[in-house]
Design a protein around this motif. Structure first.
Motif, PDB file in Angstrom:
ATOM      1  N   ILE A  41      43.110  24.585  57.054  1.00 47.82           N
ATOM      2  CA  ILE A  41      44.399  25.206  56.732  1.00 47.82           C
ATOM      3  C   ILE A  41      45.190  24.398  55.708  1.00 47.82           C
ATOM      4  O   ILE A  41      45.590  24.930  54.669  1.00 47.82           O
ATOM      5  CB  ILE A  41      45.227  25.416  58.018  1.00 47.82           C
ATOM      6  N   ARG A  42      45.432  23.148  55.980  1.00 44.56           N
ATOM      7  CA  ARG A  42      46.257  22.329  55.078  1.00 44.56           C
ATOM      8  C   ARG A  42      45.608  22.161  53.710  1.00 44.56           C
ATOM      9  O   ARG A  42      46.287  22.177  52.679  1.00 44.56           O
ATOM     10  CB  ARG A  42      46.543  20.964  55.695  1.00 44.56           C
ATOM     11  N   GLU A  43      44.298  22.005  53.700  1.00 43.67           N
ATOM     12  CA  GLU A  43      43.579  21.816  52.437  1.00 43.67           C
ATOM     13  C   GLU A  43      43.670  23.077  51.570  1.00 43.67           C
ATOM     14  O   GLU A  43      43.924  22.998  50.367  1.00 43.67           O
ATOM     15  CB  GLU A  43      42.113  21.481  52.737  1.00 43.67           C
ATOM     16  N   LEU A  44      43.463  24.244  52.190  1.00 40.64           N
ATOM     17  CA  LEU A  44      43.549  25.491  51.433  1.00 40.64           C
ATOM     18  C   LEU A  44      44.974  25.737  50.957  1.00 40.64           C
ATOM     19  O   LEU A  44      45.196  26.140  49.815  1.00 40.64           O
ATOM     20  CB  LEU A  44      43.047  26.667  52.277  1.00 40.64           C
ATOM     21  N   ALA A  45      45.952  25.486  51.828  1.00 38.37           N
ATOM     22  CA  ALA A  45      47.357  25.680  51.457  1.00 38.37           C
ATOM     23  C   ALA A  45      47.715  24.814  50.247  1.00 38.37           C
ATOM     24  O   ALA A  45      48.382  25.280  49.316  1.00 38.37           O
ATOM     25  CB  ALA A  45      48.258  25.363  52.639  1.00 38.37           C
ATOM     26  N   ALA A  46      47.277  23.567  50.250  1.00 36.99           N
ATOM     27  CA  ALA A  46      47.556  22.670  49.128  1.00 36.99           C
ATOM     28  C   ALA A  46      46.842  23.134  47.861  1.00 36.99           C
ATOM     29  O   ALA A  46      47.419  23.093  46.771  1.00 36.99           O
ATOM     30  CB  ALA A  46      47.140  21.244  49.480  1.00 36.99           C
ATOM     31  N   ALA A  47      45.607  23.593  48.000  1.00 36.36           N
ATOM     32  CA  ALA A  47      44.819  24.008  46.838  1.00 36.36           C
ATOM     33  C   ALA A  47      45.413  25.216  46.127  1.00 36.36           C
ATOM     34  O   ALA A  47      45.383  25.293  44.899  1.00 36.36           O
ATOM     35  CB  ALA A  47      43.379  24.304  47.263  1.00 36.36           C
TER      36      ALA A  47
END
Length: 119
Positions: A41-47
């Motif tokens: 979740i956090r990785e995709l949101a940041a990307a």
């Protein structure tokens, strides 16, 4: 997953629906295999520069629809699509096509001009 995805600020679709369509496309096209872990979740949101709550909403809805499942503490994984896969592909194709036609009409193209462009 979603390597070339960009949010379309001019789209009539809400951001979470755009992301949801993109994840479904990756799953139904076979780009993401069943049982494989999807981007956290956090990785995709940041990307893609969105609030993590947006991704939580997308992943939750895809879980309810039978595309994903979660393993507590490990993340989300792709579920083998239980529903008729071709039916899901048609549904997604219709959503994408409607969005394309809506944008084309908004630009002032007529249906014959749209058909001429894609034929």
């Amino acid at each position: 997953m979603l390597d070339d995805f960009e949010i379309d600020g001019n789209s009539s679709l809400p951001v979470y629906e755009q992301i949801k369509q993109a994840v479904k496309l990756d799953i139904l096209s076979g780009e993401v295999e069943p049982e494989s872990q999807i981007t956290p979740i956090r990785e995709l949101a940041a990307a893609i520069k969105v609030n993590p709550n947006t991704i939580v909403k997308v992943y939750y809805q895809l879980s309810v629809e039978g595309f994903l499942y979660s393993k507590p503490g490990q993340g989300y994984f792709v579920k083998k699509v239980d529903k008729n896969e071709s039916e899901e592909k048609i549904k997604l194709f219709e959503e994408i096509t409607k969005e394309y036609i809506n944008k084309s009409v908004k630009l002032g193209f007529t249906f014959p001009e749209i058909i001429a462009c894609i034929a």
